[in-house]
Motif scaffolding. Structure first.
Motif, mmCIF file in Angstrom:
data_model
loop_
_atom_site.group_PDB
_atom_site.id
_atom_site.type_symbol
_atom_site.label_atom_id
_atom_site.label_comp_id
_atom_site.label_asym_id
_atom_site.label_seq_id
_atom_site.Cartn_x
_atom_site.Cartn_y
_atom_site.Cartn_z
ATOM 1 N N LYS A 139 10.413 14.017 10.259
ATOM 2 C CA LYS A 139 10.520 14.775 11.517
ATOM 3 C C LYS A 139 9.872 16.151 11.403
ATOM 4 N N MET A 140 9.907 16.724 10.191
ATOM 5 C CA MET A 140 9.303 18.041 9.971
ATOM 6 C C MET A 140 7.798 17.952 9.699
ATOM 7 N N GLY A 141 7.283 16.732 9.606
ATOM 8 C CA GLY A 141 5.856 16.550 9.348
ATOM 9 C C GLY A 141 5.477 16.648 7.879
ATOM 10 N N LEU A 142 6.471 16.602 6.990
ATOM 11 C CA LEU A 142 6.208 16.691 5.568
ATOM 12 C C LEU A 142 5.955 15.328 4.934
ATOM 13 N N LYS A 143 6.369 14.267 5.616
ATOM 14 C CA LYS A 143 6.161 12.893 5.142
ATOM 15 C C LYS A 143 5.502 12.080 6.242
ATOM 16 N N LYS A 144 4.672 11.111 5.825
ATOM 17 C CA LYS A 144 3.977 10.266 6.807
ATOM 18 C C LYS A 144 4.844 9.112 7.291
ATOM 19 N N VAL A 145 5.841 8.740 6.503
ATOM 20 C CA VAL A 145 6.742 7.642 6.874
ATOM 21 C C VAL A 145 8.184 8.095 6.639
ATOM 22 N N GLU B 238 0.819 -1.202 0.000
ATOM 23 C CA GLU B 238 0.000 0.000 0.000
ATOM 24 C C GLU B 238 0.858 1.259 0.000
ATOM 25 N N ARG B 239 0.203 2.383 -0.252
ATOM 26 C CA ARG B 239 0.886 3.672 -0.246
ATOM 27 C C ARG B 239 1.579 3.884 1.093
ATOM 28 N N GLY B 240 2.846 4.276 1.026
ATOM 29 C CA GLY B 240 3.625 4.477 2.244
ATOM 30 C C GLY B 240 4.342 3.227 2.704
ATOM 31 N N GLY B 241 3.977 2.067 2.144
ATOM 32 C CA GLY B 241 4.657 0.824 2.505
ATOM 33 C C GLY B 241 6.057 0.790 1.918
ATOM 34 N N GLU B 242 6.979 0.212 2.656
ATOM 35 C CA GLU B 242 8.377 0.202 2.207
ATOM 36 C C GLU B 242 8.661 -1.006 1.329
ATOM 37 N N TRP B 243 9.379 -0.761 0.243
ATOM 38 C CA TRP B 243 9.885 -1.815 -0.633
ATOM 39 C C TRP B 243 11.392 -1.641 -0.642
#
Length: 195
Positions: free
Chosen positions: A187-193, A129-134
């Motif tokens: 950390k800056m809140g710009l990314k969800k993961v 899913e979106r945000g999941g790591e590959w």
């Protein structure tokens, strides 16, 4: 008392300087490809590129993370920084770096996000899913897309610019830079993961 090995020290300093120049050259060379992903993530949103459509497997083609606005802003940022680099290179401000061509700048920027979209297509097929790591694919998708498209569209520039040392340096530093920038964005809140 043992005398310092002057030749050894000179060799070490030379090695460090050569390494720093090689890393700087790799970053400079790839800046039009490195920047678009970050700008697309920060400035994205709005209408997805796939318009919410599903593939034949009933899964989204790309997902909500790939938007028209993010793609346009990302490519524009990559081209803009590339044109600034061309200006700096042609004015002699950075004589030790490799000059970019206009075609290379465009294909590095466009190919970067194209590679990221192709990766997203296959992530959806794998059920990630979106945000999941590959692992590793997330770190190299944009570099592979940028370099392959540039090789196809401007092979002369690639052959004259890219050597084995630069390629290896790009492959080594990209995951480190990618993870560092993503952690900062998280950390800056710009990314969800953070990946």
């Amino acid at each position: 008392m043992q005398k310092p090995n002057l030749i050894g020290m000179v060799n070490f300093v030379s090695f460090v300087i050569e390494g720093a120049v090689l890393i700087g050259s790799a970053i400079w060379l790839m800046l039009p490809a490195y920047l678009p992903n970050n700008i697309a993530a920060i400035g994205g949103g709005g209408t997805p590129i796939d318009f919410g459509k599903k593939w034949t497997d009933n899964k989204r083609i790309f997902g909500d993370g790939k938007t028209i606005r993010g793609f346009i802003l990302g490519v524009f940022a990559g081209i803009l920084i590339g044109f600034c680099q061309i200006f700096a290179e042609n004015s002699g401000m950075v004589p030790w770096f490799f000059p970019h061509s206009i075609i290379a700048v465009i294909t590095l920027a466009f190919g970067s996000l194209l590679g990221d979209m192709i990766k997203s297509f296959f992530k959806r097929r794998k059920g990630i899913e979106r945000g999941g790591e590959w692992f590793l694919i997330d770190q190299y998708d944009f570099v592979i897309g940028a370099l392959l498209l540039t090789l196809l569209c401007d092979p002369e520039w690639m052959i004259n610019t890219m050597n084995f040392s630069l390629l290896i340096t790009i492959l080594v530093i990209t995951p480190l830079l990618h993870r560092t920038v993503n952690i900062i964005g998280y950390k800056m809140g710009l990314k969800k993961v953070p990946w």
